[in-house]
Scaffold this motif. Structure first.
Motif, mmCIF file in Angstrom:
data_model
loop_
_atom_site.group_PDB
_atom_site.id
_atom_site.type_symbol
_atom_site.label_atom_id
_atom_site.label_comp_id
_atom_site.label_asym_id
_atom_site.label_seq_id
_atom_site.Cartn_x
_atom_site.Cartn_y
_atom_site.Cartn_z
ATOM 1 N N LEU A 139 -57.412 64.316 -80.291
ATOM 2 C CA LEU A 139 -58.477 64.473 -78.884
ATOM 3 C C LEU A 139 -58.962 65.794 -79.302
ATOM 4 C CD1 LEU A 139 -55.116 65.048 -76.748
ATOM 5 C CD2 LEU A 139 -56.235 62.702 -76.879
ATOM 6 N N GLY A 140 -59.312 66.138 -80.434
ATOM 7 C CA GLY A 140 -60.161 67.281 -81.103
ATOM 8 C C GLY A 140 -59.962 68.635 -80.151
ATOM 9 N N ALA A 141 -60.760 69.026 -80.649
ATOM 10 C CA ALA A 141 -60.880 70.759 -79.783
ATOM 11 C C ALA A 141 -61.481 71.010 -78.789
ATOM 12 C CB ALA A 141 -62.345 71.415 -80.860
ATOM 13 N N ARG A 142 -59.988 71.015 -78.452
ATOM 14 C CA ARG A 142 -60.354 71.538 -76.495
ATOM 15 C C ARG A 142 -60.299 73.311 -75.904
ATOM 16 N NH1 ARG A 142 -57.649 67.285 -73.506
ATOM 17 N NH2 ARG A 142 -58.873 65.072 -75.056
ATOM 18 N N TRP A 143 -61.124 73.584 -75.264
ATOM 19 C CA TRP A 143 -61.036 74.830 -74.738
ATOM 20 C C TRP A 143 -61.397 75.595 -73.441
ATOM 21 C CZ3 TRP A 143 -59.879 79.617 -77.079
ATOM 22 C CH2 TRP A 143 -60.853 80.403 -76.244
ATOM 23 N N VAL A 144 -60.816 75.978 -72.658
ATOM 24 C CA VAL A 144 -61.046 76.666 -71.205
ATOM 25 C C VAL A 144 -60.281 78.016 -71.042
ATOM 26 C CG1 VAL A 144 -59.555 76.910 -69.231
ATOM 27 C CG2 VAL A 144 -58.826 74.955 -71.100
ATOM 28 N N PRO A 145 -61.725 78.331 -70.559
ATOM 29 C CA PRO A 145 -62.506 79.909 -70.721
ATOM 30 C C PRO A 145 -61.417 80.733 -69.861
ATOM 31 C CG PRO A 145 -64.401 78.918 -70.142
ATOM 32 C CD PRO A 145 -63.209 78.073 -70.473
ATOM 33 N N GLU A 146 -60.674 81.821 -70.564
ATOM 34 C CA GLU A 146 -59.851 82.525 -69.786
ATOM 35 C C GLU A 146 -60.393 83.056 -68.727
ATOM 36 O OE1 GLU A 146 -56.285 83.261 -71.138
ATOM 37 O OE2 GLU A 146 -57.156 82.354 -72.919
ATOM 38 N N SER A 147 -61.490 83.370 -67.946
ATOM 39 C CA SER A 147 -62.129 83.717 -66.061
ATOM 40 C C SER A 147 -61.499 82.563 -65.392
ATOM 41 C CB SER A 147 -63.248 83.356 -66.556
ATOM 42 O OG SER A 147 -63.597 82.701 -66.829
ATOM 43 N N HIS A 148 -60.910 81.311 -65.864
ATOM 44 C CA HIS A 148 -60.379 79.705 -65.167
ATOM 45 C C HIS A 148 -59.482 80.385 -64.379
ATOM 46 C CE1 HIS A 148 -60.713 76.261 -63.347
ATOM 47 N NE2 HIS A 148 -59.878 76.044 -63.879
ATOM 48 N N VAL A 149 -59.149 80.611 -63.698
ATOM 49 C CA VAL A 149 -57.456 80.328 -62.456
ATOM 50 C C VAL A 149 -57.701 79.339 -62.180
ATOM 51 C CG1 VAL A 149 -56.170 82.410 -61.061
ATOM 52 C CG2 VAL A 149 -57.999 82.949 -62.613
ATOM 53 N N SER A 150 -55.843 79.160 -62.216
ATOM 54 C CA SER A 150 -55.354 77.739 -61.251
ATOM 55 C C SER A 150 -55.059 78.372 -59.885
ATOM 56 C CB SER A 150 -55.083 76.684 -61.877
ATOM 57 O OG SER A 150 -53.227 77.629 -62.103
ATOM 58 N N PRO A 151 -55.153 77.315 -59.010
ATOM 59 C CA PRO A 151 -53.996 77.785 -57.897
ATOM 60 C C PRO A 151 -52.728 77.818 -58.118
ATOM 61 C CG PRO A 151 -55.224 75.556 -57.251
ATOM 62 C CD PRO A 151 -55.356 75.577 -59.009
ATOM 63 N N PRO A 152 -52.255 78.379 -57.458
ATOM 64 C CA PRO A 152 -50.910 78.977 -57.828
ATOM 65 C C PRO A 152 -49.812 77.613 -57.738
ATOM 66 C CG PRO A 152 -51.554 80.354 -55.725
ATOM 67 C CD PRO A 152 -52.976 79.021 -56.031
ATOM 68 N N GLY A 153 -50.054 76.519 -56.652
ATOM 69 C CA GLY A 153 -49.182 75.355 -57.528
ATOM 70 C C GLY A 153 -47.902 76.016 -57.383
ATOM 71 N N PRO A 154 -47.027 74.190 -57.486
ATOM 72 C CA PRO A 154 -45.053 74.855 -56.836
ATOM 73 C C PRO A 154 -44.823 75.577 -58.233
ATOM 74 C CG PRO A 154 -45.407 72.957 -57.745
ATOM 75 C CD PRO A 154 -47.218 73.112 -57.866
ATOM 76 N N THR A 155 -43.663 76.558 -57.896
ATOM 77 C CA THR A 155 -43.290 78.182 -58.512
ATOM 78 C C THR A 155 -41.466 77.986 -59.325
ATOM 79 O OG1 THR A 155 -42.964 79.440 -57.342
ATOM 80 C CG2 THR A 155 -44.967 79.225 -58.486
ATOM 81 N N GLY A 156 -40.604 76.254 -58.496
ATOM 82 C CA GLY A 156 -39.669 76.387 -58.139
ATOM 83 C C GLY A 156 -39.773 74.975 -59.467
#
Length: 156
Positions: A139-156
């Protein structure tokens, strides 16, 4: 130094298991997995990490994807080997690890909207829809900057 990380795709019907991590105030999702220890076979590392992060035991069937994370500043280089697991035994349980905050199964449409590290949303969604029938892929190189924050989503 290059770090080698194994990850495991665990299916439950038409859903896959992801683990929610929090690090330095950032929440994101990962496939269960982690680093390979010196002298440890790749498949053994995948089984160990699956057990440690989810409590599940499963056989590793085959390689799905190879990708890299290359930090733009050169501070990090991770080689990711993603495997498909066979049927898993046990119940999902979240370990006592300060970074791991939950685990949940997601369908194809749900996966596409998550902050996933490395970003494999498209490949996971396609795999869910096709039963992971595709041959192994680089798939090659993938990078996600650390400043990107996801919505909480499910936790269980």
């Amino acid at each position: 130094m290059i770090r080698v990380r194994v990850a495991v795709v665990v299916r439950q019907g038409e859903r896959v298991l992801l683990v929610r991590h929090e690090k330095e105030g950032h929440a994101y999702w990962l496939l269960p997995g982690g680093g390979i220890e010196v002298g440890e076979a790749i498949h053994d590392a995948a089984r160990r990490e699956l057990r440690e992060e989810t409590g599940l035991a499963g056989d590793i069937e085959r390689l799905l994807w190879l990708s890299e994370t290359l930090a733009p500043d050169g501070s990090r280089h991770i080689l990711h080997l993603t495997f498909l697991a066979g049927p898993s035994a046990g119940e999902v349980r979240v370990p006592e690890d300060e970074r791991i905050r939950g685990a949940a199964f997601f369908g194809a449409d749900e996966v596409e909207g998550l902050d996933l590290r490395p970003p494999l949303q498209r490949e996971l969604a396609e795999g869910i829809r096709t039963g992971f029938a595709q041959p192994p892929q680089f798939l090659g190189a993938r990078w996600v900057p650390e400043s990107h924050v996801s919505p909480p989503g499910p936790t269980g």
